[in-house]
Design a protein around this motif. Structure first.
Motif, PDB file in Angstrom:
ATOM      1  N   ALA A   1      48.716  51.471 120.027  1.00  0.00           N
ATOM      2  CA  ALA A   1      48.949  52.461 118.976  1.00  0.00           C
ATOM      3  C   ALA A   1      50.375  52.990 119.002  1.00  0.00           C
TER       4      ALA A   1
ATOM      5  N   VAL B   1      47.586  58.732 113.732  1.00  0.00           N
ATOM      6  CA  VAL B   1      47.413  57.797 114.839  1.00  0.00           C
ATOM      7  C   VAL B   1      46.586  58.413 115.960  1.00  0.00           C
ATOM      8  N   ILE B   2      46.894  59.655 116.336  1.00  0.00           N
ATOM      9  CA  ILE B   2      46.248  60.267 117.496  1.00  0.00           C
ATOM     10  C   ILE B   2      44.860  60.814 117.168  1.00  0.00           C
TER      11      ILE B   2
ATOM     12  N   ARG C   1      38.150  60.925 120.897  1.00  0.00           N
ATOM     13  CA  ARG C   1      39.418  60.189 120.997  1.00  0.00           C
ATOM     14  C   ARG C   1      40.237  60.723 122.168  1.00  0.00           C
TER      15      ARG C   1
ATOM     16  N   TYR D   1      44.068  60.705 123.719  1.00  0.00           N
ATOM     17  CA  TYR D   1      45.502  60.422 123.694  1.00  0.00           C
ATOM     18  C   TYR D   1      45.891  60.237 125.151  1.00  0.00           C
TER      19      TYR D   1
ATOM     20  N   THR E   1      37.563  56.360 121.567  1.00  0.00           N
ATOM     21  CA  THR E   1      38.699  55.578 121.083  1.00  0.00           C
ATOM     22  C   THR E   1      39.923  55.992 121.880  1.00  0.00           C
TER      23      THR E   1
ATOM     24  N   VAL F   1      43.960  56.074 122.632  1.00  0.00           N
ATOM     25  CA  VAL F   1      45.235  56.049 121.904  1.00  0.00           C
ATOM     26  C   VAL F   1      46.366  56.260 122.925  1.00  0.00           C
ATOM     27  N   PRO F   2      47.045  55.177 123.339  1.00  0.00           N
ATOM     28  CA  PRO F   2      46.670  53.781 123.154  1.00  0.00           C
ATOM     29  C   PRO F   2      45.654  53.355 124.201  1.00  0.00           C
TER      30      PRO F   2
ATOM     31  N   THR G   1      50.049  51.050 113.326  1.00  0.00           N
ATOM     32  CA  THR G   1      48.740  50.987 112.663  1.00  0.00           C
ATOM     33  C   THR G   1      48.531  49.533 112.246  1.00  0.00           C
TER      34      THR G   1
END
Length: 399
Positions: free
Chosen positions: A95, A164-165, A227, A229, A255, A257-258, A359
């Motif tokens: 990401a 993104v985050i 998510r 980070y 998820t 990130v990354p 992305t």
């Protein structure tokens, strides 16, 4: 005539207007607006890149990105993760991506960007936006000059960072993950991230696991994490071994990130793969056919150390013999940084980090600069020196 890195008229005007009192006021302001101060040295000046050199930097990055998009790189990256380690759910690309260029001079005397390192791992995305804002409150930045790329405004930049985050998740379900964040040198970036994006910074020791789900305490309420980070550096994780209820290798319903795998997949391990005019010769130590005659022109680096840890600058044959795991080291031709920023005494050298969000494609969004007067960029090589440390580069608005 060699291309100039900076606009000479802007540099002359900035240096002429500089005062220690002005810098001290800037530093005080930078250290007091957020929860934490800066725990690293901040340079007295930004860079003011010329249009020509900015184009050269962006072009060098495009050439490297092309190589990262090939099937050959995908094959090479499979061997990056150490044996016995697996990561479920790895995505197609990181990401976030950082590409670090040292500014050197070629045989014709031209200033050129030379790749130092690259990483599929976050940088100080929010701190650099904060730094830019505070800097403009204290120094005169030429009209239209920007640290951002691709015509992004500050609002555009934060919007893309948020996309993104956090994406479409609840900010309360997104955390910045770190090891003992309150003592990290980059903690001011964590504070800037919380202020700009509304997400909390959480220590790995504070995460609770039930099944495939992770939770943290948010204002006394157990909150599901959707998510992460991820700011955890794995060599630090290995050294400190904090008590954790989960593993980065677990199959989790989150998820990343990354994704943690990109810490390895795009790293120093990538450097020997990259054959390009902007990339100094580099080889995995295990693949070294013969010791170079000019060994002093090389630097020895452990593959997965962070922030310069373990790097040997003045390499000897004995250093090579002392390595017990040659698969974990690279031998890289030194980049001879060129002093080019006029200061109150000797000129400074610089390294520019180009910062990408990824992305559907990698997008260049911001930058970070480190300045030095020593052999390397680290603090140990710049003690008791001024016009060194962390800063930012401004470029003409057309780029």
């Amino acid at each position: 005539m060699a291309r100039t890195v900076e606009d000479p008229d802007i540099r002359s005007a900035f240096n002429g207007a500089f005062s220690r009192a002005r810098y001290d006021a800037f530093q005080r302001d930078l250290d007091t607006r957020l929860m934490y101060p800066t725990d690293f040295r901040v340079a007295e000046t930004p860079l003011f890149l010329s249009e020509e050199f900015t184009g050269e930097l962006a072009g060098a990055a495009r050439e490297i990105l092309y190589l990262l998009g090939t099937a050959a790189f995908t094959h090479h990256a499979r061997s990056a993760i150490p044996p016995g380690i697996s990561f479920p759910g790895v995505d197609a690309h990181p990401a976030m991506l950082q590409i670090d260029f040292g500014i050197a001079q070629n045989e014709a005397g031209e200033f050129v960007p030379q790749l130092i390192e690259l990483q599929g791992f976050p940088s100080l995305y929010c701190f650099q936006a904060y730094f830019d804002s505070v800097l403009r409150d204290h120094f005169d930045i030429p009209s239209g000059f920007t640290a951002l790329f691709n015509s992004l405004s500050p609002d555009d930049y934060l919007r893309k960072l948020r996309d993104v985050i956090i994406a479409d998740a609840d900010p309360a379900g997104t955390v910045l993950l770190e090891i003992h964040p309150e003592v990290q040198k980059t903690r001011i970036d964590f504070a800037a991230t919380e202020k700009m994006l509304g997400i909390r910074t959480v220590c790995v020791t504070k995460i609770r696991k039930r099944g495939r789900n992770l939770f943290y305490d948010r204002d006394g309420k157990e909150t599901l994490i959707r998510r992460i980070y991820n700011r955890v550096v794995f060599d630090e994780l290995t050294r400190k071994k904090p008590a954790m209820e989960f593993s980065f290798h677990d199959d989790l319903d989150v998820t990343w990130v990354p994704h943690p795998a990109w810490y390895y997949r795009i790293s120093k391990h990538t450097l020997p793969f990259l054959k390009n005019r902007h990339v100094p010769p580099c080889t995995l130590l295990q693949d070294l056919d013969r010791v170079p005659d000019d060994l002093s022109s090389y630097v020895l680096k452990p593959l997965y150390s962070y922030a310069g840890g373990g790097v040997i600058v003045d390499v000897t044959k004995q250093d090579l013999l002392n390595v017990t795991d040659p698969a974990g080291w690279i031998l890289q031709k030194k980049v001879r940084y060129a002093p080019f920023v006029p200061t109150e005494d000797e000129p400074s050298k610089a390294e520019i980090r180009l910062m990408f969000l990824w992305t559907d494609r990698p997008l260049l969004v911001n930058n970070l600069v480190r300045m030095s007067k020593g052999k390397m960029m680290g603090v140990d090589y710049n003690k008791n020196r001024t016009w060194v440390g962390s800063t930012i580069a401004f470029a003409p608005p057309s780029l």
